[in-house]
Design a protein around this motif. Sequence first.
Motif, PDB file in Angstrom:
ATOM      1  N   VAL A   1       0.836  -1.186   0.000  1.00  0.00           N
ATOM      2  CA  VAL A   1       0.000   0.000   0.000  1.00  0.00           C
ATOM      3  C   VAL A   1       0.879   1.247   0.000  1.00  0.00           C
ATOM      4  N   ARG A   2       1.928   1.206   0.806  1.00  0.00           N
ATOM      5  CA  ARG A   2       2.819   2.366   0.872  1.00  0.00           C
ATOM      6  C   ARG A   2       3.441   2.653  -0.499  1.00  0.00           C
ATOM      7  N   GLN A   3       3.924   1.614  -1.170  1.00  0.00           N
ATOM      8  CA  GLN A   3       4.557   1.792  -2.481  1.00  0.00           C
ATOM      9  C   GLN A   3       3.553   2.274  -3.522  1.00  0.00           C
ATOM     10  N   VAL A   4       2.382   1.686  -3.551  1.00  0.00           N
ATOM     11  CA  VAL A   4       1.361   2.112  -4.517  1.00  0.00           C
ATOM     12  C   VAL A   4       0.989   3.564  -4.266  1.00  0.00           C
ATOM     13  N   HIS A   5       0.809   3.927  -3.011  1.00  0.00           N
ATOM     14  CA  HIS A   5       0.434   5.300  -2.680  1.00  0.00           C
ATOM     15  C   HIS A   5       1.541   6.275  -3.053  1.00  0.00           C
ATOM     16  N   ARG A   6       2.780   5.848  -2.891  1.00  0.00           N
ATOM     17  CA  ARG A   6       3.915   6.700  -3.255  1.00  0.00           C
ATOM     18  C   ARG A   6       3.937   6.937  -4.770  1.00  0.00           C
ATOM     19  N   GLU A   7       3.643   5.892  -5.535  1.00  0.00           N
ATOM     20  CA  GLU A   7       3.676   6.011  -6.995  1.00  0.00           C
ATOM     21  C   GLU A   7       2.435   6.678  -7.565  1.00  0.00           C
ATOM     22  N   GLN A   8       1.313   6.521  -6.897  1.00  0.00           N
ATOM     23  CA  GLN A   8       0.048   7.069  -7.373  1.00  0.00           C
ATOM     24  C   GLN A   8      -0.759   7.543  -6.172  1.00  0.00           C
ATOM     25  N   PRO A   9      -0.519   8.770  -5.699  1.00  0.00           N
ATOM     26  CA  PRO A   9      -1.247   9.253  -4.524  1.00  0.00           C
ATOM     27  C   PRO A   9      -2.756   9.193  -4.726  1.00  0.00           C
ATOM     28  N   GLY A  10      -3.431   8.870  -3.675  1.00  0.00           N
ATOM     29  CA  GLY A  10      -4.882   8.757  -3.711  1.00  0.00           C
ATOM     30  C   GLY A  10      -5.307   7.474  -3.038  1.00  0.00           C
ATOM     31  N   PRO A  11      -6.598   7.223  -3.010  1.00  0.00           N
ATOM     32  CA  PRO A  11      -7.087   6.019  -2.350  1.00  0.00           C
ATOM     33  C   PRO A  11      -6.528   4.735  -2.977  1.00  0.00           C
ATOM     34  N   VAL A  12      -6.269   3.757  -2.123  1.00  0.00           N
ATOM     35  CA  VAL A  12      -5.808   2.442  -2.550  1.00  0.00           C
ATOM     36  C   VAL A  12      -6.824   1.423  -2.049  1.00  0.00           C
ATOM     37  N   LEU A  13      -7.275   0.564  -2.943  1.00  0.00           N
ATOM     38  CA  LEU A  13      -8.195  -0.511  -2.576  1.00  0.00           C
ATOM     39  C   LEU A  13      -7.454  -1.830  -2.696  1.00  0.00           C
ATOM     40  N   VAL A  14      -7.449  -2.586  -1.608  1.00  0.00           N
ATOM     41  CA  VAL A  14      -6.872  -3.917  -1.594  1.00  0.00           C
ATOM     42  C   VAL A  14      -8.049  -4.880  -1.532  1.00  0.00           C
ATOM     43  N   ALA A  45     -16.697  -9.690   5.315  1.00  0.00           N
ATOM     44  CA  ALA A  45     -17.140 -10.979   4.777  1.00  0.00           C
ATOM     45  C   ALA A  45     -17.941 -11.697   5.856  1.00  0.00           C
ATOM     46  N   LEU A  46     -18.855 -12.547   5.442  1.00  0.00           N
ATOM     47  CA  LEU A  46     -19.712 -13.270   6.387  1.00  0.00           C
ATOM     48  C   LEU A  46     -18.928 -14.125   7.379  1.00  0.00           C
ATOM     49  N   ASP A  47     -17.732 -14.529   7.001  1.00  0.00           N
ATOM     50  CA  ASP A  47     -16.957 -15.439   7.852  1.00  0.00           C
ATOM     51  C   ASP A  47     -16.102 -14.736   8.903  1.00  0.00           C
ATOM     52  N   GLY A  48     -16.253 -13.419   9.038  1.00  0.00           N
ATOM     53  CA  GLY A  48     -15.477 -12.685  10.044  1.00  0.00           C
ATOM     54  C   GLY A  48     -14.210 -12.051   9.513  1.00  0.00           C
ATOM     55  N   GLY A  49     -13.965 -12.201   8.242  1.00  0.00           N
ATOM     56  CA  GLY A  49     -12.832 -11.539   7.604  1.00  0.00           C
ATOM     57  C   GLY A  49     -13.318 -10.336   6.829  1.00  0.00           C
ATOM     58  N   TYR A  50     -12.577  -9.960   5.816  1.00  0.00           N
ATOM     59  CA  TYR A  50     -13.036  -8.882   4.943  1.00  0.00           C
ATOM     60  C   TYR A  50     -12.542  -9.126   3.524  1.00  0.00           C
ATOM     61  N   TYR A  51     -13.331  -8.634   2.570  1.00  0.00           N
ATOM     62  CA  TYR A  51     -13.015  -8.805   1.162  1.00  0.00           C
ATOM     63  C   TYR A  51     -12.334  -7.591   0.574  1.00  0.00           C
ATOM     64  N   LEU A  52     -12.333  -6.475   1.300  1.00  0.00           N
ATOM     65  CA  LEU A  52     -11.756  -5.238   0.791  1.00  0.00           C
ATOM     66  C   LEU A  52     -11.272  -4.389   1.958  1.00  0.00           C
ATOM     67  N   ALA A  53     -10.102  -3.818   1.783  1.00  0.00           N
ATOM     68  CA  ALA A  53      -9.602  -2.782   2.692  1.00  0.00           C
ATOM     69  C   ALA A  53      -9.205  -1.612   1.810  1.00  0.00           C
ATOM     70  N   GLY A  54      -9.826  -0.484   2.038  1.00  0.00           N
ATOM     71  CA  GLY A  54      -9.515   0.712   1.280  1.00  0.00           C
ATOM     72  C   GLY A  54      -8.888   1.740   2.200  1.00  0.00           C
ATOM     73  N   LEU A  55      -7.837   2.396   1.702  1.00  0.00           N
ATOM     74  CA  LEU A  55      -7.105   3.363   2.518  1.00  0.00           C
ATOM     75  C   LEU A  55      -6.888   4.654   1.745  1.00  0.00           C
ATOM     76  N   ALA A  56      -7.177   5.768   2.385  1.00  0.00           N
ATOM     77  CA  ALA A  56      -6.925   7.069   1.772  1.00  0.00           C
ATOM     78  C   ALA A  56      -5.432   7.382   1.772  1.00  0.00           C
ATOM     79  N   ARG A  57      -4.733   6.769   2.698  1.00  0.00           N
ATOM     80  CA  ARG A  57      -3.284   6.929   2.855  1.00  0.00           C
ATOM     81  C   ARG A  57      -2.798   5.674   3.571  1.00  0.00           C
ATOM     82  N   PRO A  58      -1.499   5.405   3.538  1.00  0.00           N
ATOM     83  CA  PRO A  58      -1.020   4.223   4.255  1.00  0.00           C
ATOM     84  C   PRO A  58      -1.320   4.312   5.753  1.00  0.00           C
ATOM     85  N   ILE A  59      -1.896   3.269   6.284  1.00  0.00           N
ATOM     86  CA  ILE A  59      -2.180   3.143   7.718  1.00  0.00           C
ATOM     87  C   ILE A  59      -1.684   1.755   8.122  1.00  0.00           C
TER      88      ILE A  59
END
Length: 129
Positions: A1-14, A45-59
């Motif tokens: 996420v840090r590298q992607v944000h450095r190369e292309q500032p803005g929201p990152v969706l994983v 996700a229904l199983d207690g995980g998640y299918y997406l994490a979106g970040l406006a900046r690296p956290i």
Amino acid sequence: VRQVHREQPGPVLVIGTDAPTLAGDLLTAAATTLREGADAVLGPALDGGYYLAGLARPIPAVFGIDPLLWGGDGVLAATQQQLYDVRVRWQLLPTLRDLDTPEDAAALLADPALPAVIAAHLVPSAVQS
């Protein structure tokens, strides 16, 4: 996420690769949520995980949960606690089923949101074995 944000500032969706009903409208909603001021967005996700994490900046705390929790039913709760602890603004997207078990596959086959191209690979006989 840090590298992607450095190369292309803005929201990152994983995104996960096992949420076959994840559609473009949820990706758009996640990006919009971040552009409108949230620091993070999670797609549970229904199983207690998640299918997406979106970040406006690296956290780093988002992915800083106990390694023993990854893949289990406490991932979402632990990640939410991390976000709470670092005091960022975050939101949840709608909950989706991911595809981890034969039971998930059977449930997804009954979901009208499942794309036909994926449904064709989830034949009932393979799901039941």
